[in-house]
Write a protein that holds these residues in place. Structure first.
Motif, PDB file in Angstrom:
ATOM      1  N   LYS A  60       8.502  -6.454   4.379  1.00 47.04           N
ATOM      2  CA  LYS A  60       8.687  -7.970   4.613  1.00 47.04           C
ATOM      3  C   LYS A  60       7.318  -8.680   4.737  1.00 47.04           C
ATOM      4  N   PHE A  61       7.124  -9.867   4.604  1.00 46.94           N
ATOM      5  CA  PHE A  61       5.870 -10.425   4.581  1.00 46.94           C
ATOM      6  C   PHE A  61       5.593 -11.075   6.028  1.00 46.94           C
ATOM      7  N   THR A  62       4.520 -10.899   6.639  1.00 45.91           N
ATOM      8  CA  THR A  62       4.387 -11.790   7.877  1.00 45.91           C
ATOM      9  C   THR A  62       3.271 -12.801   7.599  1.00 45.91           C
ATOM     10  N   GLY A  63       2.627 -13.047   6.413  1.00 47.52           N
ATOM     11  CA  GLY A  63       1.852 -14.087   6.313  1.00 47.52           C
ATOM     12  C   GLY A  63       1.331 -14.339   4.929  1.00 47.52           C
ATOM     13  N   ARG A  64       0.953 -15.478   4.546  1.00 43.84           N
ATOM     14  CA  ARG A  64       0.342 -15.768   3.214  1.00 43.84           C
ATOM     15  C   ARG A  64      -0.732 -16.880   3.410  1.00 43.84           C
ATOM     16  N   VAL A  65      -1.730 -16.634   2.536  1.00 44.01           N
ATOM     17  CA  VAL A  65      -2.831 -17.380   2.617  1.00 44.01           C
ATOM     18  C   VAL A  65      -3.654 -17.742   1.525  1.00 44.01           C
ATOM     19  N   GLU A  66      -4.089 -18.638   1.079  1.00 45.64           N
ATOM     20  CA  GLU A  66      -4.637 -18.962  -0.198  1.00 45.64           C
ATOM     21  C   GLU A  66      -6.184 -18.500   0.084  1.00 45.64           C
ATOM     22  N   ASP A  67      -6.791 -17.490  -1.056  1.00 44.48           N
ATOM     23  CA  ASP A  67      -7.971 -17.166  -0.838  1.00 44.48           C
ATOM     24  C   ASP A  67      -9.030 -18.418  -0.974  1.00 44.48           C
ATOM     25  N   SER A  77       0.095 -10.638   3.513  1.00 42.48           N
ATOM     26  CA  SER A  77       0.162  -9.458   4.584  1.00 42.48           C
ATOM     27  C   SER A  77       1.723  -9.242   5.115  1.00 42.48           C
ATOM     28  N   GLY A  78       1.831  -8.074   5.537  1.00 39.05           N
ATOM     29  CA  GLY A  78       3.385  -7.650   6.052  1.00 39.05           C
ATOM     30  C   GLY A  78       3.559  -6.399   6.625  1.00 39.05           C
ATOM     31  N   VAL A  79       4.462  -6.007   6.792  1.00 37.58           N
ATOM     32  CA  VAL A  79       5.076  -4.608   7.314  1.00 37.58           C
ATOM     33  C   VAL A  79       5.906  -3.858   6.455  1.00 37.58           C
ATOM     34  N   TYR A  83       4.271   0.712   9.170  1.00 40.83           N
ATOM     35  CA  TYR A  83       3.048   0.544   8.427  1.00 40.83           C
ATOM     36  C   TYR A  83       2.746  -1.120   8.132  1.00 40.83           C
ATOM     37  N   GLU A  84       1.457  -1.360   8.116  1.00 36.96           N
ATOM     38  CA  GLU A  84       1.140  -2.858   7.825  1.00 36.96           C
ATOM     39  C   GLU A  84       0.612  -2.684   6.495  1.00 36.96           C
ATOM     40  N   PHE A  85       0.501  -3.966   5.726  1.00 38.89           N
ATOM     41  CA  PHE A  85      -0.212  -3.802   4.390  1.00 38.89           C
ATOM     42  C   PHE A  85      -0.986  -5.313   4.302  1.00 38.89           C
ATOM     43  N   SER A  86      -1.761  -5.388   3.524  1.00 36.99           N
ATOM     44  CA  SER A  86      -2.661  -6.566   2.939  1.00 36.99           C
ATOM     45  C   SER A  86      -2.701  -6.450   1.648  1.00 36.99           C
ATOM     46  N   ALA A  87      -2.436  -7.443   0.616  1.00 38.89           N
ATOM     47  CA  ALA A  87      -2.633  -7.494  -0.852  1.00 38.89           C
ATOM     48  C   ALA A  87      -3.402  -8.786  -1.124  1.00 38.89           C
ATOM     49  N   LEU A  88      -4.329  -8.709  -2.189  1.00 39.43           N
ATOM     50  CA  LEU A  88      -4.842  -9.835  -2.827  1.00 39.43           C
ATOM     51  C   LEU A  88      -4.108  -9.855  -4.075  1.00 39.43           C
ATOM     52  N   ILE A  89      -3.352 -11.131  -4.380  1.00 39.07           N
ATOM     53  CA  ILE A  89      -2.840 -11.401  -5.503  1.00 39.07           C
ATOM     54  C   ILE A  89      -3.467 -12.491  -6.429  1.00 39.07           C
TER      55      ILE A  89
END
Length: 157
Positions: A60-67, A77-79, A83-89
């Motif tokens: 699930k997502f814990t946050g979204r922000v525009e670059d 970002s999410g969990v 584990y935690e994750f972060s991705a650039l889309i």
């Protein structure tokens, strides 16, 4: 059938001296002692690891922000379980993305290891930064698949 590994192992002076003493004592080749030690070590290890069940993994997502530096790119970002994750889309697919898609960067890490070691890359089970730094292992693959599926369904990849 024995498999030969071509890996160099550096022994300390104390280890070399001990191997020589053992060999002088029993007349066996030092390599026999090394193999025996490795066998004893491996017998003590617990290799009964269970692969995670794909259906039991939730992301699930814990946050979204525009670059700010890349137009129409989003950091998500999410969990995923523990584990935690972060991705650039990115807005458009790129040849440097995962599977030539829009995921330009993706990290999945263990927050406990990150906290204990104070080292991000040592805590990663998956790391992609316009190329694979750490590919998903058999155990990490289901977590990677869950995150990728979440990103695909949420960002129409």
């Amino acid at each position: 059938m024995q498999k030969t590994f071509r890996k160099t192992v550096a022994l300390t002076e104390a280890q070399i001296k001990r191997l020589q003493q053992l060999s002088e004592l029993d007349g066996k080749d030092p390599l026999i002692h090394v193999r025996t030690a490795i066998d004893q070590y491996l017998k003590k290890q617990n290799f009964d690891l269970l692969l995670p069940n794909q259906e039991s993994i939730s992301a699930k997502f814990t946050g979204r922000v525009e670059d700010e530096n890349i137009a129409r790119a989003i950091w998500a970002s999410g969990v995923v379980d523990r584990y935690e994750f972060s991705a650039l889309i990115l807005h458009e697919p790129t040849k440097l993305g995962i599977d030539k898609g829009r995921i330009s960067k993706l990290s999945i890490w263990d927050p406990i290891i990150k906290e204990n070691t104070k080292n991000f890359i040592d805590s990663c089970i998956v790391n992609y930064d316009r190329g694979w730094d750490i590919r998903p292992s058999k155990i990490a693959q289901p977590y990677f698949d869950a995150v990728k599926s979440l990103l695909n369904s949420s960002f129409s990849l």
